[in-house]
Design a protein around this motif. Structure first.
Motif, PDB file in Angstrom:
ATOM      1  N   ALA A 165     -11.236  -1.268 -16.756  1.00 17.38           N
ATOM      2  CA  ALA A 165     -10.096  -1.929 -16.444  1.00 17.38           C
ATOM      3  C   ALA A 165      -9.059  -1.125 -15.496  1.00 17.38           C
ATOM      4  O   ALA A 165      -8.704  -1.686 -14.659  1.00 17.38           O
ATOM      5  N   MET A 166      -9.124  -0.105 -15.832  1.00 22.58           N
ATOM      6  CA  MET A 166      -8.370   0.977 -14.898  1.00 22.58           C
ATOM      7  C   MET A 166      -8.916   1.112 -13.537  1.00 22.58           C
ATOM      8  O   MET A 166      -8.272   1.250 -12.440  1.00 22.58           O
ATOM      9  N   LEU A 167     -10.142   1.297 -13.673  1.00 25.28           N
ATOM     10  CA  LEU A 167     -10.642   1.470 -12.212  1.00 25.28           C
ATOM     11  C   LEU A 167     -10.866   0.205 -11.456  1.00 25.28           C
ATOM     12  O   LEU A 167     -10.594   0.122 -10.062  1.00 25.28           O
ATOM     13  N   ALA A 168     -10.611  -1.091 -12.066  1.00 25.02           N
ATOM     14  CA  ALA A 168     -10.467  -2.138 -11.587  1.00 25.02           C
ATOM     15  C   ALA A 168      -9.051  -2.282 -10.766  1.00 25.02           C
ATOM     16  O   ALA A 168      -8.857  -2.974  -9.781  1.00 25.02           O
ATOM     17  N   VAL A 169      -8.166  -1.939 -11.562  1.00 26.43           N
ATOM     18  CA  VAL A 169      -6.852  -1.937 -11.030  1.00 26.43           C
ATOM     19  C   VAL A 169      -6.557  -1.030  -9.785  1.00 26.43           C
ATOM     20  O   VAL A 169      -5.856  -1.319  -8.918  1.00 26.43           O
ATOM     21  N   ALA A 170      -7.226   0.127  -9.863  1.00 24.45           N
ATOM     22  CA  ALA A 170      -7.125   0.946  -9.076  1.00 24.45           C
ATOM     23  C   ALA A 170      -7.738   0.623  -7.868  1.00 24.45           C
ATOM     24  O   ALA A 170      -7.128   0.635  -6.597  1.00 24.45           O
ATOM     25  N   ALA A 171      -9.025  -0.059  -7.758  1.00 21.50           N
ATOM     26  CA  ALA A 171      -9.669  -0.418  -6.843  1.00 21.50           C
ATOM     27  C   ALA A 171      -8.802  -1.613  -6.041  1.00 21.50           C
ATOM     28  O   ALA A 171      -8.783  -1.730  -4.870  1.00 21.50           O
ATOM     29  N   GLY A 172      -8.505  -2.524  -6.733  1.00 23.73           N
ATOM     30  CA  GLY A 172      -7.811  -3.689  -6.595  1.00 23.73           C
ATOM     31  C   GLY A 172      -6.415  -3.260  -5.485  1.00 23.73           C
ATOM     32  O   GLY A 172      -6.083  -3.878  -4.462  1.00 23.73           O
ATOM     33  N   GLY A 173      -5.585  -2.311  -6.186  1.00 23.12           N
ATOM     34  CA  GLY A 173      -4.280  -1.589  -5.596  1.00 23.12           C
ATOM     35  C   GLY A 173      -4.853  -1.041  -4.224  1.00 23.12           C
ATOM     36  O   GLY A 173      -4.084  -1.244  -3.348  1.00 23.12           O
ATOM     37  N   ILE A 174      -5.843  -0.558  -3.997  1.00 22.65           N
ATOM     38  CA  ILE A 174      -6.131   0.466  -2.907  1.00 22.65           C
ATOM     39  C   ILE A 174      -6.673  -0.714  -1.801  1.00 22.65           C
ATOM     40  O   ILE A 174      -6.188  -0.627  -0.626  1.00 22.65           O
ATOM     41  N   ILE A 175      -7.273  -1.966  -2.205  1.00 22.03           N
ATOM     42  CA  ILE A 175      -7.587  -2.796  -1.203  1.00 22.03           C
ATOM     43  C   ILE A 175      -6.424  -3.617  -0.945  1.00 22.03           C
ATOM     44  O   ILE A 175      -6.243  -3.770   0.331  1.00 22.03           O
ATOM     45  N   ILE A 176      -5.297  -3.762  -1.632  1.00 19.56           N
ATOM     46  CA  ILE A 176      -4.283  -4.498  -1.126  1.00 19.56           C
ATOM     47  C   ILE A 176      -3.451  -3.476  -0.168  1.00 19.56           C
ATOM     48  O   ILE A 176      -2.984  -3.871   0.916  1.00 19.56           O
ATOM     49  N   ALA A 177      -3.555  -2.313  -0.489  1.00 21.42           N
ATOM     50  CA  ALA A 177      -2.575  -1.232   0.374  1.00 21.42           C
ATOM     51  C   ALA A 177      -3.255  -1.020   1.678  1.00 21.42           C
ATOM     52  O   ALA A 177      -2.873  -0.947   2.800  1.00 21.42           O
ATOM     53  N   ALA A 178      -4.819  -0.958   1.527  1.00 20.29           N
ATOM     54  CA  ALA A 178      -5.518  -0.956   2.951  1.00 20.29           C
ATOM     55  C   ALA A 178      -5.410  -2.214   3.731  1.00 20.29           C
ATOM     56  O   ALA A 178      -5.283  -2.093   5.146  1.00 20.29           O
ATOM     57  N   GLN A 179      -5.348  -3.372   2.952  1.00 20.03           N
ATOM     58  CA  GLN A 179      -5.047  -4.469   3.828  1.00 20.03           C
ATOM     59  C   GLN A 179      -3.663  -4.505   4.791  1.00 20.03           C
ATOM     60  O   GLN A 179      -3.703  -4.971   5.823  1.00 20.03           O
ATOM     61  N   THR A 180      -2.760  -3.966   4.158  1.00 19.30           N
ATOM     62  CA  THR A 180      -1.543  -3.857   4.820  1.00 19.30           C
ATOM     63  C   THR A 180      -1.417  -2.864   5.802  1.00 19.30           C
ATOM     64  O   THR A 180      -0.967  -3.062   6.720  1.00 19.30           O
ATOM     65  N   ARG A 181      -2.092  -1.715   5.637  1.00 20.19           N
ATOM     66  CA  ARG A 181      -2.102  -0.909   6.609  1.00 20.19           C
ATOM     67  C   ARG A 181      -3.050  -1.451   7.635  1.00 20.19           C
ATOM     68  O   ARG A 181      -2.534  -0.849   8.941  1.00 20.19           O
ATOM     69  N   TRP A 182      -3.916  -2.173   7.603  1.00 21.40           N
ATOM     70  CA  TRP A 182      -4.624  -2.748   8.860  1.00 21.40           C
ATOM     71  C   TRP A 182      -3.754  -3.705   9.408  1.00 21.40           C
ATOM     72  O   TRP A 182      -3.629  -3.683  10.635  1.00 21.40           O
ATOM     73  N   TYR A 183      -2.981  -4.372   8.676  1.00 17.13           N
ATOM     74  CA  TYR A 183      -2.033  -5.366   9.349  1.00 17.13           C
ATOM     75  C   TYR A 183      -1.032  -4.544  10.174  1.00 17.13           C
ATOM     76  O   TYR A 183      -0.741  -5.168  11.280  1.00 17.13           O
ATOM     77  N   LEU A 184      -0.659  -3.590   9.734  1.00 12.88           N
ATOM     78  CA  LEU A 184       0.537  -2.783  10.508  1.00 12.88           C
ATOM     79  C   LEU A 184      -0.105  -1.885  11.511  1.00 12.88           C
ATOM     80  O   LEU A 184       0.329  -1.747  12.900  1.00 12.88           O
ATOM     81  N   LEU A 185      -1.290  -1.368  11.575  1.00 10.17           N
ATOM     82  CA  LEU A 185      -1.905  -0.463  12.480  1.00 10.17           C
ATOM     83  C   LEU A 185      -3.195  -0.975  13.183  1.00 10.17           C
ATOM     84  O   LEU A 185      -3.542  -0.313  14.223  1.00 10.17           O
ATOM     85  N   GLY A 186      -3.838  -2.119  12.917  1.00 13.21           N
ATOM     86  CA  GLY A 186      -4.703  -2.795  13.551  1.00 13.21           C
ATOM     87  C   GLY A 186      -6.132  -2.279  13.033  1.00 13.21           C
ATOM     88  O   GLY A 186      -6.295  -1.147  12.173  1.00 13.21           O
ATOM     89  N   GLY A 187      -7.227  -2.305  14.131  1.00 12.58           N
ATOM     90  CA  GLY A 187      -8.564  -1.756  13.640  1.00 12.58           C
ATOM     91  C   GLY A 187      -9.177  -2.689  13.286  1.00 12.58           C
ATOM     92  O   GLY A 187      -9.118  -4.250  13.095  1.00 12.58           O
ATOM     93  N   ASP A 188     -10.310  -2.319  12.517  1.00 14.14           N
ATOM     94  CA  ASP A 188     -11.584  -3.078  11.444  1.00 14.14           C
ATOM     95  C   ASP A 188     -10.926  -3.180  10.236  1.00 14.14           C
ATOM     96  O   ASP A 188     -10.992  -2.218   9.635  1.00 14.14           O
ATOM     97  N   LEU A 189     -10.861  -4.562   9.706  1.00 14.17           N
ATOM     98  CA  LEU A 189     -10.218  -4.487   8.288  1.00 14.17           C
ATOM     99  C   LEU A 189     -11.311  -4.307   7.247  1.00 14.17           C
ATOM    100  O   LEU A 189     -10.990  -3.413   6.297  1.00 14.17           O
ATOM    101  N   ALA A 190     -12.645  -4.502   7.607  1.00 11.77           N
ATOM    102  CA  ALA A 190     -13.713  -4.071   6.419  1.00 11.77           C
ATOM    103  C   ALA A 190     -13.801  -2.702   6.721  1.00 11.77           C
ATOM    104  O   ALA A 190     -13.881  -1.994   5.482  1.00 11.77           O
ATOM    105  N   ALA A 191     -13.626  -1.809   7.624  1.00 10.12           N
ATOM    106  CA  ALA A 191     -13.759  -0.635   7.802  1.00 10.12           C
ATOM    107  C   ALA A 191     -12.622   0.094   7.042  1.00 10.12           C
ATOM    108  O   ALA A 191     -12.869   1.296   6.271  1.00 10.12           O
ATOM    109  N   THR A 192     -11.434  -0.255   7.244  1.00  5.01           N
ATOM    110  CA  THR A 192     -10.184   0.101   6.645  1.00  5.01           C
ATOM    111  C   THR A 192     -10.502   0.183   5.333  1.00  5.01           C
ATOM    112  O   THR A 192     -10.149   1.180   4.669  1.00  5.01           O
ATOM    113  N   ILE A 193     -10.704  -0.963   4.729  1.00  5.69           N
ATOM    114  CA  ILE A 193     -10.985  -1.105   3.162  1.00  5.69           C
ATOM    115  C   ILE A 193     -11.848  -0.150   2.674  1.00  5.69           C
ATOM    116  O   ILE A 193     -11.707   0.260   1.778  1.00  5.69           O
TER     117      ILE A 193
END
Length: 212
Positions: A165-193
């Motif tokens: 459960a906690m690993l899933a939450v950690a991975a989900g949070g990382i994906i959301i943060a990485a998606q926001t980072r990609w939105y702000l900085l650009g690049g390749d979304l899949a690679a960023t995540i």
């Protein structure tokens, strides 16, 4: 008609059912795209179902055939990704380290998404506190649930046990943060995540001989 004069029930062939499902999916995607354009222009809170129906060229009644509520337009993106990731995870090698399987499955799914639509969705969510809450709610319930189910199975634990459960939450949070980072900085979304998920890639070791 049967030989005794009774009618046999009509059965739709799998190909016809699939074609019908594909048409419904395409129609729902068109409505979703029209809604996202409006949300982007006016803000999520400033758009009504009537507005979306008008922009999509359909009736309000037809809108509700595809989405139970306006919120479900935003939820559809997360749900579609969750379903695709669930399917991708079933194809991962059983001896692969669990978090590595998650990383690679998510990368493959995200790489197949339309980045323009994802960027539009992120802009809408970032601009509205209510939309952010909608997205977080469906992510926790559905996307993280998919990850917890997979991790629990790989670890021989129940999905709601602490570790999966906690690993899933950690991975989900990382994906959301990485998606926001990609939105702000650009690049390749899949690679960023994918790069972001390497942070917890090796937290859970695989079975002996796990692939790299």
């Amino acid at each position: 008609m049967a030989g005794d004069g009774t009618k046999r029930p009509y059965r739709t062939s799998p190909s016809v059912r699939q074609a019908r499902a594909d048409r419904l999916e395409a129609a729902a995607r068109a409505v979703e795209s029209a809604a996202l354009r409006l949300f982007e222009l006016r803000g999520f809170d400033g758009v009504t179902v009537d507005d979306i129906a008008g922009a999509a060229g359909i009736s309000v009644r037809t809108f509700y055939r595809y989405f139970p509520a306006k919120d479900d337009v935003l939820r559809a993106v997360v749900r579609r990704r969750a379903q695709a990731v669930a399917t991708a995870l079933t194809a991962r090698p059983p001896d692969e380290a669990p978090m590595r399987s998650v990383r690679r499955a998510v990368q493959d799914v995200v790489a197949a998404e339309d980045p323009t639509q994802v960027a539009r969705w992120v802009r809408v969510v970032e601009a509205s506190l209510y939309a952010t809450r909608v997205m977080l709610g469906v992510s926790i319930l559905e996307f993280n649930g998919v990850l917890a189910e997979f991790l629990g199975a790989r670890l021989g634990r129940a999905p709601d046990d602490l570790e999966p459960a906690m690993l899933a939450v950690a991975a989900g949070g990382i994906i959301i943060a990485a998606q926001t980072r990609w939105y702000l900085l650009g690049g390749d979304l899949a690679a960023t995540i994918g790069d972001a998920l390497t942070v917890i890639d090796t937290v859970v070791p695989g079975r002996p001989g796990a692939t790299g």
